[in-house]
Design a protein around this motif. Structure first.
Motif, PDB file in Angstrom:
ATOM      1  N   ALA A   4       1.059  -1.257  -0.020  1.00 19.59           N
ATOM      2  CA  ALA A   4      -0.228   0.376  -0.047  1.00 19.59           C
ATOM      3  C   ALA A   4       0.906   1.339   0.250  1.00 19.59           C
ATOM      4  O   ALA A   4       0.440   2.443  -0.008  1.00 19.59           O
ATOM      5  N   ALA A   5       1.819   1.447   0.048  1.00 20.48           N
ATOM      6  CA  ALA A   5       2.850   2.344   0.763  1.00 20.48           C
ATOM      7  C   ALA A   5       4.048   1.806   0.761  1.00 20.48           C
ATOM      8  O   ALA A   5       5.021   0.583   0.526  1.00 20.48           O
ATOM      9  N   LEU A   6       5.457   3.360   0.621  1.00 21.27           N
ATOM     10  CA  LEU A   6       6.845   2.712   0.262  1.00 21.27           C
ATOM     11  C   LEU A   6       7.081   1.876   1.675  1.00 21.27           C
ATOM     12  O   LEU A   6       8.281   1.246   1.349  1.00 21.27           O
ATOM     13  N   ASP A   7       6.575   2.218   2.692  1.00 18.72           N
ATOM     14  CA  ASP A   7       6.995   2.328   4.082  1.00 18.72           C
ATOM     15  C   ASP A   7       7.146   0.673   4.085  1.00 18.72           C
ATOM     16  O   ASP A   7       6.964  -0.057   5.084  1.00 18.72           O
ATOM     17  N   ASP A   8       6.249   0.345   3.406  1.00 19.17           N
ATOM     18  CA  ASP A   8       5.710  -1.429   3.229  1.00 19.17           C
ATOM     19  C   ASP A   8       6.841  -2.353   2.904  1.00 19.17           C
ATOM     20  O   ASP A   8       6.673  -3.537   2.654  1.00 19.17           O
ATOM     21  N   VAL A   9       7.218  -1.434   1.880  1.00 22.80           N
ATOM     22  CA  VAL A   9       8.037  -2.440   0.628  1.00 22.80           C
ATOM     23  C   VAL A   9       8.770  -3.460   1.715  1.00 22.80           C
ATOM     24  O   VAL A   9      10.307  -2.384   2.565  1.00 22.80           O
TER      25      VAL A   9
END
Length: 315
Positions: free
Chosen positions: A69-74
């Motif tokens: 959902a977001a870059l932080d979840d990668v």
């Protein structure tokens, strides 16, 4: 370097272009993560990618596609290449790449799929300028083989050539664009043709249908076999040069879009996505047209199969 780039590819943006770009990398055997904030669109992505691979005669590998959902979840551990496929506006792209400069591994190539914004403007002021490149696909990305690898003034050409090798592994045909001009290479050629087409429409020389037919069934028909420079070698440079001397002075060189094009846009007639453009596009007719278009593109791929690089076989 090529294997490193394709170990894990991050596609930022899961819209029409981003989803098709993901298909390109998946068919090359890469692990792919797509960042898409819209939950409904994100849910559809695995099924879409699997269906497109199946249509090309390839099975999707279990676990090869991830979504976030977001870059932080990668999970950034093995990311070797990031491809941006977000809105075609400079400010959001600059903001995204500023974040990527902080988040992505130091060796990862950071690429933009912008169709016209120079990579030099997107990269301005960032410490990652040397590993930032344009990587411009054409819609639909998984059916149109060409991809442009665009150098900015600070881009590392060795990385660009490694990226070209990676794209060949994915079954694409990469071209190196050495100067970061607006529109790069193919869009400059395409817009030169479109400017003349819309000028002819403005002047009442021919209808939209006849202009399209002149391209598709005339000189455009030959483009499957030879581009404009090779074709002139076939036909004779002396003949082209003599004709050019007569025709060039009368070609459109307007610095703004044609009146007929501006009028359609002003009226909200943006083409299939709005339900109307130069033609009316109710849902049923639009779907039929897109199916016809994709069918012919796939047939073209079949005709060119011996001239295209085969996608790498996933291990």
């Amino acid at each position: 370097m090529t294997n490193r780039l394709l170990a894990q590819v991050l596609v930022v943006g899961g819209g029409t272009m981003g989803a098709d770009v993901a298909v390109v990398f998946a068919r090359g055997g890469a692990g792919v993560t797509i960042v898409e904030p819209d939950a409904a669109r994100r849910e559809r992505l695995p099924g879409y990618v699997a269906a497109q691979l199946a249509a090309a005669g390839q099975a999707s590998r279990p676990g090869a596609l991830r979504t976030a959902a977001a870059l932080d979840d990668v999970d950034w551990t093995d990311v070797g290449l990031v491809v941006e496929c977000i809105v075609e506006q400079l400010a959001p792209k600059q903001q995204l790449f500023a974040r990527l400069a902080a988040l992505a591994p130091r060796g990862a190539v950071l690429a933009s799929n912008s169709s016209g914004l120079p990579i030099s403007r997107i990269a301005d002021g960032l410490p990652t300028r040397g590993r930032m490149l344009g990587l411009h696909f054409f819609m639909p990305a998984h059916l149109v083989p060409l991809v442009e690898v665009v150098l900015g003034p600070d881009s590392d050409e060795a990385l660009a050539r490694s990226l070209m090798d990676a794209m060949r592994r994915c079954g694409s045909v990469p071209v190196l664009v050495r100067k970061d001009r607006p529109g790069f290479l193919a869009n400059r050629l395409q817009h030169a043709l479109a400017r003349e087409a819309f000028a002819l429409l403005d002047e009442g020389v021919a209808s939209a249908e006849d202009i399209d037919a002149a391209v598709r069934f005339g000189f455009g028909f030959r483009f499957l076999a030879a581009g404009p420079i090779l074709q002139r070698d076939h036909a004779g440079l002396d003949i082209h040069c003599a004709a050019a001397a007569t025709i060039y002075p009368s070609l459109c060189n307007a610095g703004e879009p044609a009146a007929v094009l501006r009028a359609q846009v002003a009226a909200g007639r943006h083409g299939m996505k709005s339900g109307a453009g130069f033609s009316e596009w109710p849902a049923e007719r639009r779907d039929a047209e897109r199916a016809r278009y994709d069918r012919l593109l796939r047939a073209g791929l079949d005709l060119l199969r011996d001239e295209l690089p085969p996608p790498a076989t996933a291990s």
